[in-house]
Design a protein around this motif. Structure first.
Motif, short mmCIF file in Angstrom:
data_model
loop_
_atom_site.label_atom_id
_atom_site.label_comp_id
_atom_site.label_asym_id
_atom_site.label_seq_id
_atom_site.Cartn_x
_atom_site.Cartn_y
_atom_site.Cartn_z
N GLY A 170 52.93 56.87 20.46
CA GLY A 170 53.76 55.69 20.21
C GLY A 170 53.99 55.86 18.56
N TRP A 171 54.86 54.98 18.04
CA TRP A 171 54.87 54.67 16.61
C TRP A 171 54.05 53.89 16.00
N ALA A 172 53.50 54.45 14.95
CA ALA A 172 52.19 53.78 14.11
C ALA A 172 52.79 52.71 13.34
N GLY A 173 54.29 52.12 13.36
CA GLY A 173 54.58 50.86 12.75
C GLY A 173 55.14 50.94 11.38
N ASP A 174 54.87 52.06 10.55
CA ASP A 174 55.55 52.23 9.29
C ASP A 174 56.78 53.23 9.21
N PRO A 175 57.72 53.02 8.72
CA PRO A 175 58.60 54.21 8.55
C PRO A 175 58.14 55.55 7.78
N GLY A 176 58.49 56.40 8.24
CA GLY A 176 58.05 57.70 7.48
C GLY A 176 57.74 58.77 8.44
N PRO A 177 57.01 59.65 7.94
CA PRO A 177 56.44 60.89 8.85
C PRO A 177 55.35 60.44 9.68
N ALA A 178 55.24 61.01 10.78
CA ALA A 178 54.07 60.76 11.68
C ALA A 178 52.70 61.23 11.13
N PRO A 179 51.80 60.09 11.15
CA PRO A 179 50.29 60.40 10.71
C PRO A 179 49.83 61.68 11.67
N ASP A 180 48.68 62.27 11.08
CA ASP A 180 48.00 63.13 12.01
C ASP A 180 47.48 62.45 13.33
N PRO A 181 47.35 62.92 14.48
CA PRO A 181 46.62 62.47 15.78
C PRO A 181 45.35 62.02 15.22
N PHE A 182 44.87 60.75 15.77
CA PHE A 182 43.35 60.43 15.52
C PHE A 182 42.93 59.56 16.67
N THR A 183 41.64 59.34 16.55
CA THR A 183 40.99 58.48 17.93
C THR A 183 40.65 56.97 17.40
N ASP A 184 40.91 56.19 18.44
CA ASP A 184 40.32 54.82 17.90
C ASP A 184 39.81 54.11 19.42
N GLN A 185 38.33 53.89 19.18
CA GLN A 185 37.46 53.36 20.12
C GLN A 185 37.74 54.06 21.37
N GLY A 186 37.77 55.52 21.43
CA GLY A 186 37.81 56.42 22.59
C GLY A 186 39.06 56.65 22.81
N MET A 187 40.20 56.19 22.47
CA MET A 187 41.73 56.41 22.80
C MET A 187 42.15 57.47 21.68
N HIS A 188 42.85 58.55 22.35
CA HIS A 188 43.27 59.65 21.70
C HIS A 188 44.94 59.28 21.49
N LEU A 189 45.20 58.92 20.05
CA LEU A 189 46.34 58.65 19.80
C LEU A 189 47.33 59.56 19.01
N PHE A 190 48.53 59.64 19.52
CA PHE A 190 49.31 60.83 18.95
C PHE A 190 50.77 59.95 18.45
N PRO A 191 50.61 59.63 16.95
CA PRO A 191 52.02 59.28 16.36
C PRO A 191 53.15 59.84 16.58
N VAL A 192 54.35 58.80 16.68
CA VAL A 192 55.77 59.52 16.63
C VAL A 192 56.25 58.89 15.40
N GLY A 193 56.98 59.76 14.51
CA GLY A 193 57.40 59.55 13.13
C GLY A 193 58.71 58.80 13.59
N LEU A 194 59.10 57.65 12.85
CA LEU A 194 60.35 57.39 12.77
C LEU A 194 60.75 56.92 11.10
N SER A 195 62.30 57.47 10.78
CA SER A 195 62.46 57.14 9.41
C SER A 195 63.01 55.62 9.44
#
Length: 497
Positions: A55-80
């Motif tokens: 999903g989108w991380a909420g801020d415009p720009g390149p996608a952050p690197d994937p990370f884990t939060d509370q055991g959930m593996h998150l894969f950001p999608v970038g939006l300009s």
């Protein structure tokens, strides 16, 4: 040789990641869990499952690197910034959202927005394809990603693809206004299972697929025609209403500090006889203006009076760069000012208006403090606020005044059901709830809580994943003897309201 990226047997795709970016005092970036209904629901689903979320991380720009939060593996999608404006604020929320909500405000149609929508849906599909294990289950969410099932099937035909619509699906007469209706229908029908909040929504989709998409429809199944990208592929559409994590909210509402905060809220308000509460995203579909008008007239008529009765209106900021939302905020704040100017005093305020988000603890305390919960949408797929309020009332007090145009109304029949377009009817319903005897309130709340407890978010998720596994066949009955309710192509089953 570099190690291969991990893959997952369950992948969620939603417009937003389940976290919000926060900047610490030292300049470092942290993430905190988002408060939205989808996030709350899916958090319970993913708990105990090794899954990924794109999903989108909420801020415009390149996608952050994937990370884990509370055991959930998150894969950001970038939006300009431009893509946010065209795909999200534009096509998703100024084209699709009005069409899917009875055209309460006019929809806008721009080819550049559609091109951005296609491009971002393709980006999501590629991200999901990269992290999904062989034969994984993929659960795509909501109206922003209606092309993802078809794009994903083209890349990864081995996957089991499900899609769930959290908002209403419009009648065919409204959906027909979309210039790109055929592409959207084909994108959706490429899934294996399509979940909707109500049977009427599933029926609306099936009718659109047959009349506008040239697809074969039989019962709850829709088959893509010759000449399409996946000729002969069959998907199943059915109603599976979403719910809340009953055990979690119930436990939260019973916590000593939440109970104490609820009492403190009443004291801060001057210990009124009746507290009315509205909690909504600031959206024109939520009927906030109708609610304020009814309250204003009740004060004018002398049916209610300050300081005996007060209204708390929480309006969570939403899509503030979209013109219709800016205009709505101005109208609501003007109305609040008028009510307070006419009916407040130096020591008592008629409407306490809060334009901000609330953390879960404060929200649970407000639910416990409120005597009347006002849920007045003009159109809503479900409305989880109604279910949260019920879950947070283990004391069996309080009353739920619920719009008939919510998905929740079909489940929560013991609420005080009303038509928000009928201002006099809404006023009468509020007065009925305010003056209801305690025995009646307890009886209604007990029935409401039983319904939400038996149909909580864990059961919703299990039923969806079971339906996805069996689709396009209908799954066997569960232990309670129920199955997802398929839509029907019978002409009398549509939702034309």
């Amino acid at each position: 040789m570099p190690s291969q990226s991990p893959t997952f047997d369950l992948v969620i795709a939603a417009n937003r990641l389940p976290v919000d970016r926060a900047l610490a005092d030292d300049g470092s970036v942290t993430y905190r869990r988002s408060p939205g209904g989808l996030v709350t629901a899916m958090d319970a689903v993913m708990r105990g499952r090794a899954g990924a979320w794109a999903g989108w991380a909420g801020d415009p720009g390149p996608a952050p690197d994937p990370f884990t939060d509370q055991g959930m593996h998150l894969f950001p999608v970038g939006l300009s910034a431009r893509e946010v404006a065209e795909y999200y604020e534009g096509f998703s929320n100024d084209t699709l959202w009005p069409i899917y909500h009875d055209v309460i405000v006019p929809a806008s149609f721009h080819r550049s927005w559609w091109q951005a929508y296609q491009r971002i849906n393709r980006r999501f599909a590629s991200q999901v394809a990269a992290v999904a294990a062989p034969c994984a289950a993929v659960w795509v969410h909501d109206y922003q990603l209606q092309l993802v099932p078809g794009m994903l099937r083209a890349q990864r035909p081995d996957l089991r693809i499900g899609w769930f619509n959290h908002i209403p699906f419009p009648p065919v007469e409204l959906f027909a206004q979309l210039p790109w209706r055929a592409a959207i229908l084909q994108g959706l029908a490429a899934a294996d299972f399509l979940g909707f909040q109500r049977p009427a929504d599933a029926g609306n989709f099936l009718r659109a697929a047959r009349r506008l998409g040239g697809m074969s429809v039989r019962g709850g199944n829709v088959t893509l025609p010759p000449g399409s990208a996946f000729p002969g592929h069959t998907a199943r559409a059915a109603a599976l209403p979403i719910s809340v994590d009953f055990a979690d909210f119930d436990a939260l509402a019973r916590r000593r500090e939440v109970v104490a905060r609820a009492a403190e809220i009443r004291t801060e308000l001057g210990n009124p006889r009746t507290i009315l509460l509205g909690v909504d995203r600031l959206d024109y579909t939520k009927g906030i203006r109708h609610r304020l008008k009814a309250f204003h007239e009740l004060l004018d008529d002398g049916e209610l009076a300050v300081p005996d009765t007060v209204l708390i209106q929480v309006a969570v900021p939403s899509r503030e760069r979209v013109r219709a939302y800016r205009r709505l905020r101005a109208e609501i704040e003007t109305t609040v000012g008028q009510i307070n100017g006419e009916h407040s005093s130096v020591t008592s305020t008629a409407v306490h208006y809060l334009h901000r988000s609330m953390d879960r603890e404060e929200l649970a305390a407000m639910y416990r403090a409120a005597d009347i919960m006002l849920v007045t949408p003009l159109r809503d797929g479900m409305n989880l606020v109604a279910k949260e309020y019920v879950t947070c009332r283990p004391d069996l007090r309080g009353a739920l005044v619920l719009s008939e145009f919510t998905g929740a109304a079909s489940e929560l029949g013991s609420a005080y059901i009303h038509n928000p377009h009928d201002i006099q009817g809404l006023k009468d319903t509020i007065v009925q709830a305010v003056h209801a005897p305690p025995d009646e309130l307890r009886r209604r709340m007990r029935q409401l809580r039983r319904k939400v407890r038996e149909h909580d978010v864990a059961r919703w998720a299990d039923r969806f994943l079971t339906a996805l596994r069996w689709a396009p066949a209908q799954p066997p009955e569960d232990r309670r003897g129920t199955t997802p309710e398929a839509g029907t192509d019978h002409p009398g089953q549509g939702d034309r309201r």
